[in-house]
Scaffold this motif. Structure first.
Motif, PDB file in Angstrom:
ATOM      1  N   TYR A 197       0.832  -1.203   0.000  1.00 29.43           N
ATOM      2  CA  TYR A 197       0.000   0.000   0.000  1.00 29.43           C
ATOM      3  C   TYR A 197       0.870   1.257   0.000  1.00 29.43           C
ATOM      4  O   TYR A 197       1.578   1.527   0.967  1.00 29.43           O
ATOM      5  N   MET A 198       0.783   2.007  -1.104  1.00 28.85           N
ATOM      6  CA  MET A 198       1.585   3.221  -1.254  1.00 28.85           C
ATOM      7  C   MET A 198       0.715   4.364  -1.765  1.00 28.85           C
ATOM      8  O   MET A 198      -0.435   4.186  -2.131  1.00 28.85           O
ATOM      9  N   VAL A 199       1.283   5.559  -1.816  1.00 29.63           N
ATOM     10  CA  VAL A 199       0.694   6.790  -2.355  1.00 29.63           C
ATOM     11  C   VAL A 199      -0.686   7.055  -1.743  1.00 29.63           C
ATOM     12  O   VAL A 199      -0.771   7.332  -0.556  1.00 29.63           O
ATOM     13  N   PHE A 200      -1.775   6.909  -2.513  1.00 29.98           N
ATOM     14  CA  PHE A 200      -3.087   7.281  -1.965  1.00 29.98           C
ATOM     15  C   PHE A 200      -3.514   6.330  -0.847  1.00 29.98           C
ATOM     16  O   PHE A 200      -4.305   6.701   0.026  1.00 29.98           O
ATOM     17  N   TYR A 201      -2.982   5.123  -0.845  1.00 34.79           N
ATOM     18  CA  TYR A 201      -3.270   4.202   0.261  1.00 34.79           C
ATOM     19  C   TYR A 201      -2.659   4.721   1.566  1.00 34.79           C
ATOM     20  O   TYR A 201      -3.249   4.579   2.639  1.00 34.79           O
ATOM     21  N   LEU A 202      -1.456   5.298   1.477  1.00 32.13           N
ATOM     22  CA  LEU A 202      -0.807   5.836   2.676  1.00 32.13           C
ATOM     23  C   LEU A 202      -1.563   7.050   3.196  1.00 32.13           C
ATOM     24  O   LEU A 202      -1.626   7.288   4.411  1.00 32.13           O
ATOM     25  N   PHE A 203      -2.130   7.826   2.275  1.00 30.19           N
ATOM     26  CA  PHE A 203      -3.000   8.945   2.661  1.00 30.19           C
ATOM     27  C   PHE A 203      -4.191   8.402   3.451  1.00 30.19           C
ATOM     28  O   PHE A 203      -4.527   8.911   4.526  1.00 30.19           O
ATOM     29  N   ALA A 204      -4.807   7.344   2.933  1.00 27.25           N
ATOM     30  CA  ALA A 204      -5.956   6.735   3.616  1.00 27.25           C
ATOM     31  C   ALA A 204      -5.542   6.142   4.957  1.00 27.25           C
ATOM     32  O   ALA A 204      -6.238   6.302   5.969  1.00 27.25           O
ATOM     33  N   LYS A 205      -4.400   5.479   4.982  1.00 28.61           N
ATOM     34  CA  LYS A 205      -3.925   4.836   6.209  1.00 28.61           C
ATOM     35  C   LYS A 205      -3.654   5.862   7.304  1.00 28.61           C
ATOM     36  O   LYS A 205      -3.922   5.610   8.491  1.00 28.61           O
ATOM     37  N   PHE A 206      -3.133   7.012   6.905  1.00 30.81           N
ATOM     38  CA  PHE A 206      -2.847   8.074   7.871  1.00 30.81           C
ATOM     39  C   PHE A 206      -4.112   8.442   8.645  1.00 30.81           C
ATOM     40  O   PHE A 206      -4.109   8.514   9.884  1.00 30.81           O
ATOM     41  N   PHE A 207      -5.197   8.642   7.931  1.00 23.94           N
ATOM     42  CA  PHE A 207      -6.435   9.052   8.595  1.00 23.94           C
ATOM     43  C   PHE A 207      -7.177   7.871   9.219  1.00 23.94           C
ATOM     44  O   PHE A 207      -7.888   8.034  10.218  1.00 23.94           O
ATOM     45  N   ILE A 225      -9.902   1.049  -1.395  1.00 22.85           N
ATOM     46  CA  ILE A 225      -9.674   1.458  -0.007  1.00 22.85           C
ATOM     47  C   ILE A 225     -10.411   0.522   0.949  1.00 22.85           C
ATOM     48  O   ILE A 225      -9.895   0.177   2.021  1.00 22.85           O
ATOM     49  N   THR A 226     -11.590   0.087   0.568  1.00 23.44           N
ATOM     50  CA  THR A 226     -12.330  -0.872   1.403  1.00 23.44           C
ATOM     51  C   THR A 226     -11.535  -2.163   1.563  1.00 23.44           C
ATOM     52  O   THR A 226     -11.436  -2.720   2.667  1.00 23.44           O
ATOM     53  N   PHE A 227     -10.935  -2.643   0.450  1.00 26.49           N
ATOM     54  CA  PHE A 227     -10.113  -3.852   0.512  1.00 26.49           C
ATOM     55  C   PHE A 227      -8.931  -3.642   1.450  1.00 26.49           C
ATOM     56  O   PHE A 227      -8.625  -4.496   2.298  1.00 26.49           O
ATOM     57  N   ALA A 228      -8.264  -2.495   1.322  1.00 25.63           N
ATOM     58  CA  ALA A 228      -7.115  -2.195   2.173  1.00 25.63           C
ATOM     59  C   ALA A 228      -7.525  -2.105   3.637  1.00 25.63           C
ATOM     60  O   ALA A 228      -6.840  -2.627   4.526  1.00 25.63           O
ATOM     61  N   LYS A 229      -8.647  -1.451   3.880  1.00 24.08           N
ATOM     62  CA  LYS A 229      -9.161  -1.296   5.240  1.00 24.08           C
ATOM     63  C   LYS A 229      -9.482  -2.651   5.855  1.00 24.08           C
ATOM     64  O   LYS A 229      -9.142  -2.920   7.017  1.00 24.08           O
ATOM     65  N   GLU A 264      -6.455  -4.216   7.027  1.00 24.10           N
ATOM     66  CA  GLU A 264      -5.685  -3.386   7.960  1.00 24.10           C
ATOM     67  C   GLU A 264      -4.446  -2.774   7.319  1.00 24.10           C
ATOM     68  O   GLU A 264      -3.453  -2.520   7.992  1.00 24.10           O
ATOM     69  N   PHE A 265      -4.494  -2.552   5.994  1.00 26.98           N
ATOM     70  CA  PHE A 265      -3.394  -1.947   5.250  1.00 26.98           C
ATOM     71  C   PHE A 265      -2.081  -2.728   5.431  1.00 26.98           C
ATOM     72  O   PHE A 265      -0.992  -2.151   5.404  1.00 26.98           O
ATOM     73  N   ARG A 266      -2.192  -4.028   5.585  1.00 21.00           N
ATOM     74  CA  ARG A 266      -0.995  -4.870   5.763  1.00 21.00           C
ATOM     75  C   ARG A 266      -0.405  -5.250   4.416  1.00 21.00           C
ATOM     76  O   ARG A 266      -1.081  -5.808   3.569  1.00 21.00           O
ATOM     77  N   ASN A 267       0.897  -4.977   4.259  1.00 18.27           N
ATOM     78  CA  ASN A 267       1.607  -5.383   3.040  1.00 18.27           C
ATOM     79  C   ASN A 267       1.912  -6.871   3.073  1.00 18.27           C
ATOM     80  O   ASN A 267       2.011  -7.471   4.158  1.00 18.27           O
ATOM     81  N   GLN A 268       2.065  -7.453   1.884  1.00 22.77           N
ATOM     82  CA  GLN A 268       2.463  -8.864   1.808  1.00 22.77           C
ATOM     83  C   GLN A 268       3.929  -9.014   2.244  1.00 22.77           C
ATOM     84  O   GLN A 268       4.773  -8.226   1.838  1.00 22.77           O
TER      85      GLN A 268
END
Length: 367
Positions: free
Chosen positions: A212-222, A354-358, A361-365
């Motif tokens: 999870y990078m770029v816009f995912y990190l934006f989402a993860k921050f919040f 974003i729902t998938f990432a959420k 839990e925004f966990r990378n492989q």
């Protein structure tokens, strides 16, 4: 074909490796894969973990023995010693996916970013010049810099200057070097440029991405924010963010790496509207305490909350230049001929990724 692919455990590299094996396996004589050792996990084990994962195509699992017989995993420590593992063979296609994604604009970060991207690419090309027939470089669509209007595939004629960060500049410098060095050594160089990578659009599971990078990190921050502070987020209502599904980008690379195409942007034909996109991301992670503003927020203008200050001192430094970019679109005429871009609603896709990432839990492989 004898192929060497760097960055094969990365976000795009893993999907390229999967697609390469699934779609071009019969034409592959040998596949060399340099991989870094990771703590107690050997390079060979990392690739095996990828092949056995739930995210690998069924073709790989059903043909694992044959695939492993053609695959040579190399320790990344030996990447500059090709004579030790090539055994007199010549690489027909060198696909260079490895890169260091760091969107920092800080002056002190420039040296490291250029070392990891430009200097490493330069050293790779110079080392392998006697051993390769063609070099494919995976750059970024943003190496054009902050330009508006319609963007063509030929960046080398554009000579972009307005780079938003050192990463973009380092990738364009690499493009320039490879083009000149390839011509001097009579080695064909191909430059392919994906935009921001999003989750799968056709491969299963839908919306999967390994990192999870770029816009995912934006989402993860919040997503990780626990404060009730209100934050003003700078975003230009005329800007757009170009997001391309990782599986689609990988399929395009696999289709074109052995063609005569010299430059190709692997991008969506439309950009996701920035203010609607940001709102969709924050709504998806249930963050409501925000206001969008066209005004630049900084220490000079003053912060209205601790959250706001923390945001603009961390992720905001990196993401704001993209949320305020000049309006632009990419010319995808050539790309559509190669592989039609899937049709889907951009904002719904963004919400689903974003729902998938959420959910995960925004966990990378951990390959």
């Amino acid at each position: 074909m004898i192929i060497l692919i760097t960055g094969a455990t990365g976000t795009l590299g893993s999907q390229v490796l999967f697609s390469l094996l699934e779609e071009r396996f019969s034409g592959i004589e040998k596949l060399y894969v340099p991989v870094r050792e990771k703590k107690t996990i050997s390079p060979e084990k990392r690739i095996l973990n990828m092949f056995n994962s739930e995210f690998a195509p069924s073709f790989i699992k059903n043909n694992l023995k044959d695939i492993l017989s053609k695959t040579v995993v190399i320790s990344a420590k030996d990447i500059f010693k090709p004579e030790q593992f090539l055994n007199g063979k010549k690489i027909s296609h060198f696909i260079h996916l490895a890169g260091f994604v760091n969107l920092s604009t800080r002056p002190e970060a420039k040296a490291e970013i250029f070392k990891e991207n430009f200097e490493f690419t330069k050293s790779i090309f110079e080392t392998y010049t006697p051993f390769i027939e063609k070099f494919t470089y995976i750059s970024t669509a943003f190496s054009a810099g902050n330009v508006g209007g319609l963007i063509s595939n030929d960046y080398l004629q554009m000579k972009p200057k307005s780079h938003r960060n050192h990463y973009e500049a380092s990738k364009f410098a690499s493009e320039q070097f490879l083009t000149q060095a390839g011509a001097a050594q009579n080695i064909p160089v191909q430059i392919l440029r994906p935009s921001v990578l999003g989750g799968n659009i056709t491969n299963k599971p839908s919306f999967f991405i390994s990192k999870y990078m770029v816009f995912y990190l934006f989402a993860k921050f919040f997503y990780n924010t626990t404060t009730t502070d209100i934050i003003r987020i700078t975003a230009n209502s005329n800007s757009g963010l170009n997001i391309i599904p990782t599986d689609y980008a990988a399929k395009v690379i696999v289709k074109v790496f052995d063609t005569t195409i010299k430059q190709l942007n692997i991008v969506h034909s439309k950009t996701t509207h920035v203010t609607r996109g940001v709102s969709r991301i924050l709504e998806t992670i249930d963050f409501e305490n925000f206001k969008l503003t066209p005004n630049i927020i900084s220490a000079t203008t003053g912060f209205e909350s601790k959250l706001e200050k923390f945001y603009y001192e961390t992720i905001g430094i990196h993401i704001t230049p993209y949320l305020t970019s000049k309006p632009c679109e990419w010319d995808t005429t050539e790309l559509e001929k190669i592989l039609p871009i899937p049709k889907y609603n951009l904002e719904e896709y963004l919400g689903s990724t974003i729902t998938f990432a959420k959910t995960n839990e925004f966990r990378n492989q951990k390959w």
